[in-house]
Design an enzyme around this catalytic site. Sequence first.
Site, PDB file in Angstrom:
ATOM      1  N   ARG A  22       0.851  -1.093   0.003  1.00 40.92           N
ATOM      2  CA  ARG A  22       0.063   0.069  -0.272  1.00 40.92           C
ATOM      3  C   ARG A  22       0.846   1.251  -0.042  1.00 40.92           C
ATOM      4  NH1 ARG A  22      -5.442  -1.685   1.693  1.00 40.92           N
ATOM      5  NH2 ARG A  22      -5.224  -3.861   2.485  1.00 40.92           N
ATOM      6  N   TYR A  52       2.531  -4.805  -6.720  1.00 38.98           N
ATOM      7  CA  TYR A  52       2.119  -3.983  -6.091  1.00 38.98           C
ATOM      8  C   TYR A  52       2.339  -2.507  -6.544  1.00 38.98           C
ATOM      9  CZ  TYR A  52       1.922  -7.651  -2.369  1.00 38.98           C
ATOM     10  OH  TYR A  52       1.507  -8.813  -1.667  1.00 38.98           O
ATOM     11  N   ARG A 122       0.804 -16.458  -6.722  1.00 34.97           N
ATOM     12  CA  ARG A 122      -0.637 -17.348  -6.800  1.00 34.97           C
ATOM     13  C   ARG A 122      -0.384 -18.527  -7.759  1.00 34.97           C
ATOM     14  NH1 ARG A 122      -5.000 -16.330  -4.174  1.00 34.97           N
ATOM     15  NH2 ARG A 122      -4.951 -14.499  -2.830  1.00 34.97           N
ATOM     16  N   ASN A 152      -0.059 -18.658  -1.029  1.00 35.67           N
ATOM     17  CA  ASN A 152      -1.815 -19.081  -1.420  1.00 35.67           C
ATOM     18  C   ASN A 152      -1.513 -20.624  -2.064  1.00 35.67           C
ATOM     19  OD1 ASN A 152      -2.722 -16.326  -0.584  1.00 35.67           O
ATOM     20  ND2 ASN A 152      -1.673 -15.836  -2.572  1.00 35.67           N
ATOM     21  N   SER A 219      -2.697  -9.657   5.400  1.00 37.49           N
ATOM     22  CA  SER A 219      -4.052  -8.775   5.965  1.00 37.49           C
ATOM     23  C   SER A 219      -4.205  -9.468   7.262  1.00 37.49           C
ATOM     24  CB  SER A 219      -5.113  -9.196   4.802  1.00 37.49           C
ATOM     25  OG  SER A 219      -4.772  -8.778   3.485  1.00 37.49           O
ATOM     26  N   LEU A 221      -5.198  -7.693   9.985  1.00 34.57           N
ATOM     27  CA  LEU A 221      -6.126  -6.931  10.339  1.00 34.57           C
ATOM     28  C   LEU A 221      -7.440  -6.820   9.398  1.00 34.57           C
ATOM     29  CD1 LEU A 221      -3.818  -3.885  11.804  1.00 34.57           C
ATOM     30  CD2 LEU A 221      -4.519  -6.029  13.028  1.00 34.57           C
ATOM     31  N   ARG A 280       2.051   3.263  13.638  1.00 33.63           N
ATOM     32  CA  ARG A 280       1.636   1.724  13.617  1.00 33.63           C
ATOM     33  C   ARG A 280       2.519   0.488  13.548  1.00 33.63           C
ATOM     34  NH1 ARG A 280      -4.056   3.440  10.224  1.00 33.63           N
ATOM     35  NH2 ARG A 280      -5.299   4.093  12.139  1.00 33.63           N
TER      36      ARG A 280
HETATM   37  N1  LIG Z   1       0.429 -12.929  -0.808  1.00 33.03           N
HETATM   38  C1  LIG Z   1      -0.537 -12.491  -1.012  1.00 33.03           C
HETATM   39  O1  LIG Z   1      -1.446 -12.946  -1.737  1.00 33.03           O
HETATM   40  C2  LIG Z   1      -1.042 -11.183  -0.403  1.00 33.03           C
HETATM   41  C3  LIG Z   1      -2.146 -10.611  -0.353  1.00 33.03           C
HETATM   42  C4  LIG Z   1      -2.055  -9.240   0.271  1.00 33.03           C
HETATM   43  C5  LIG Z   1      -1.164  -8.826   1.032  1.00 33.03           C
HETATM   44  N2  LIG Z   1       0.039  -9.564   1.113  1.00 33.03           N
HETATM   45  C6  LIG Z   1       1.172  -8.724   1.860  1.00 33.03           C
HETATM   46  O2  LIG Z   1       0.577  -8.520   3.132  1.00 33.03           O
HETATM   47  C7  LIG Z   1       0.861  -7.506   3.570  1.00 33.03           C
HETATM   48  C8  LIG Z   1      -0.313  -6.832   4.535  1.00 33.03           C
HETATM   49  O3  LIG Z   1      -1.556  -7.050   3.914  1.00 33.03           O
HETATM   50  P1  LIG Z   1      -2.457  -5.730   4.175  1.00 33.03           P
HETATM   51  O4  LIG Z   1      -2.040  -4.219   3.735  1.00 33.03           O
HETATM   52  O5  LIG Z   1      -3.797  -6.160   3.389  1.00 33.03           O
HETATM   53  O6  LIG Z   1      -2.541  -5.935   5.861  1.00 33.03           O
HETATM   54  P2  LIG Z   1      -3.203  -5.154   7.332  1.00 33.03           P
HETATM   55  O7  LIG Z   1      -1.934  -4.907   7.761  1.00 33.03           O
HETATM   56  O8  LIG Z   1      -4.336  -6.168   7.377  1.00 33.03           O
HETATM   57  O9  LIG Z   1      -3.816  -3.879   6.772  1.00 33.03           O
HETATM   58  C9  LIG Z   1      -3.176  -2.670   6.179  1.00 33.03           C
HETATM   59  C10 LIG Z   1      -4.192  -1.618   6.121  1.00 33.03           C
HETATM   60  O10 LIG Z   1      -4.692  -1.486   7.537  1.00 33.03           O
HETATM   61  C11 LIG Z   1      -4.807  -0.072   7.773  1.00 33.03           C
HETATM   62  N3  LIG Z   1      -4.539  -0.165   9.181  1.00 33.03           N
HETATM   63  C12 LIG Z   1      -3.442  -0.586  10.018  1.00 33.03           C
HETATM   64  N4  LIG Z   1      -3.634  -0.559  11.232  1.00 33.03           N
HETATM   65  C13 LIG Z   1      -4.752   0.069  11.402  1.00 33.03           C
HETATM   66  C14 LIG Z   1      -5.450   0.570  12.437  1.00 33.03           C
HETATM   67  N5  LIG Z   1      -5.050   0.271  13.917  1.00 33.03           N
HETATM   68  N6  LIG Z   1      -6.712   1.226  12.552  1.00 33.03           N
HETATM   69  C15 LIG Z   1      -7.301   1.362  11.060  1.00 33.03           C
HETATM   70  N7  LIG Z   1      -6.599   0.930  10.090  1.00 33.03           N
HETATM   71  C16 LIG Z   1      -5.382   0.314  10.122  1.00 33.03           C
HETATM   72  C17 LIG Z   1      -3.482   0.354   7.180  1.00 33.03           C
HETATM   73  O11 LIG Z   1      -3.622   1.816   7.066  1.00 33.03           O
HETATM   74  P3  LIG Z   1      -2.451   2.829   7.314  1.00 33.03           P
HETATM   75  O12 LIG Z   1      -1.333   2.536   6.062  1.00 33.03           O
HETATM   76  O13 LIG Z   1      -3.042   4.254   7.450  1.00 33.03           O
HETATM   77  O14 LIG Z   1      -2.082   2.480   8.739  1.00 33.03           O
HETATM   78  C18 LIG Z   1      -3.687  -0.076   6.031  1.00 33.03           C
HETATM   79  O15 LIG Z   1      -4.714   0.479   4.920  1.00 33.03           O
HETATM   80  C19 LIG Z   1       1.023  -6.559   2.111  1.00 33.03           C
HETATM   81  O16 LIG Z   1       1.643  -5.463   2.208  1.00 33.03           O
HETATM   82  C20 LIG Z   1       1.800  -7.392   1.224  1.00 33.03           C
HETATM   83  O17 LIG Z   1       2.791  -7.403   1.408  1.00 33.03           O
HETATM   84  C21 LIG Z   1       0.392 -10.627   0.292  1.00 33.03           C
END
Ligand SMILES: NC(=O)c1ccc[n+]([C@@H]2O[C@H](COP(=O)([O-])OP(=O)(O)OC[C@H]3O[C@@H](n4cnc5c(N)ncnc54)[C@H](OP(=O)(O)O)[C@@H]3O)[C@@H](O)[C@H]2O)c1
Length: 309
Positions: A22, A52, A122, A152, A219, A221, A280
């Site tokens: 992101r 990404y 994937r 995955n 993901s 959170l 965070r």
């Molecule tokens: N292998 C795969 O298929 C796959 C798929 C998806 C992701 N990924 C990897 O996993 C990583 C994490 O995925 P994700 O970004 O979906 O995970 P995540 O950490 O669940 O979500 C991050 C999002 O949540 C927000 N956030 C974090 N803490 C928060 C809080 N306390 N309150 C409100 N919002 C909050 C963040 O906003 P802020 O930036 O404003 O804090 C950001 O938009 C990715 O960067 C990537 O490297 C891999």
Amino acid sequence: MRYISFGPSGTKVSEVILGTMRIANKTPDEVAELIQTALDCGINAVDTAPIYGPSESIIGEAFASAPGLRDRVWLQTKLGIQPHPQVKSNYFDFSYEHIMESVDNSLRALKTDHVDSLLLHRPDALMEPDEIARAFDELKVAGKVIDFGVSNQNPAMMSRLANHLNVPITANQVQISAAFTPMFDSFFNVNMEVDASAMRDGGILEYGAENDMAIQAWSVLQHGYFGGVFLGDPNYAGLNAALERIAAEHDSTPTAVAINWVLRYPAKMQAIVGTTRPERVRMSAAACDWEMTREEWYEIYISAGNRLP
Ligand SMILES: NC(=O)c1ccc[n+]([C@@H]2O[C@H](COP(=O)([O-])OP(=O)(O)OC[C@H]3O[C@@H](n4cnc5c(N)ncnc54)[C@H](OP(=O)(O)O)[C@@H]3O)[C@@H](O)[C@H]2O)c1
């Protein structure tokens, strides 16, 4: 921070990984600060992927702007998700040619001569394990990739691949959070006449634990498939109440507790956090401050709306 011993080299890699899916709107300086904050908290691992958007090149610029930063980071990228030229969709490509080309592109963008870990992003239905093995062997010999893994994939896919590879599958990156628990649901409801009994993944957690793989949760959170953050979401009031109660007891935060929950499964667990804010990142690193009790772990699972037999 806690560390797992990653792959045959036994490199110490933090249980919390900084995800960079992101960061498209961030400047290289902001990303350098994010990575530096992670390092200051003991998070020594960064995850990215070519799909990404500009993530890899922003990280590369961040490395260029902060001498020595690259060498302090355990760096992981992925490959195989491609935008389809004809239809509005991605498709998947694990061909020898794509693997070799994608790694070279990633190294160029990241401004580095190697990545510490490379994941097949994937599953590609047309994958030919011998081609993947040949590509991995050449990348290893060339020093471009240290360790190899998948994302995955279910145990049948990994087992087939492992039969052809000359390197171990060191990691599987899969979706897990307190509000996304199909792997635990089927575990608890084994052989029951309820939907939760359906095993959709073939035993990924068990396979990973048995084969000494890192299980990297993405993901951590979010609810659903990119459904949004469950923290503070009134649809997850019970879960949030449990996270807040446990956080208060440990002088922690709901964020750290939710990540702690993912890390508690007894395997080489890692949590990839996707925040783009240094404060965070600090909060996330605190997930490793204590080991969650069974009672706490089950309280969170049940409070998320799940029923145990
Ligand atoms: N292998 C795969 O298929 C796959 C798929 C998806 C992701 N990924 C990897 O996993 C990583 C994490 O995925 P994700 O970004 O979906 O995970 P995540 O950490 O669940 O979500 C991050 C999002 O949540 C927000 N956030 C974090 N803490 C928060 C809080 N306390 N309150 C409100 N919002 C909050 C963040 O906003 P802020 O930036 O404003 O804090 C950001 O938009 C990715 O960067 C990537 O490297 C891999």
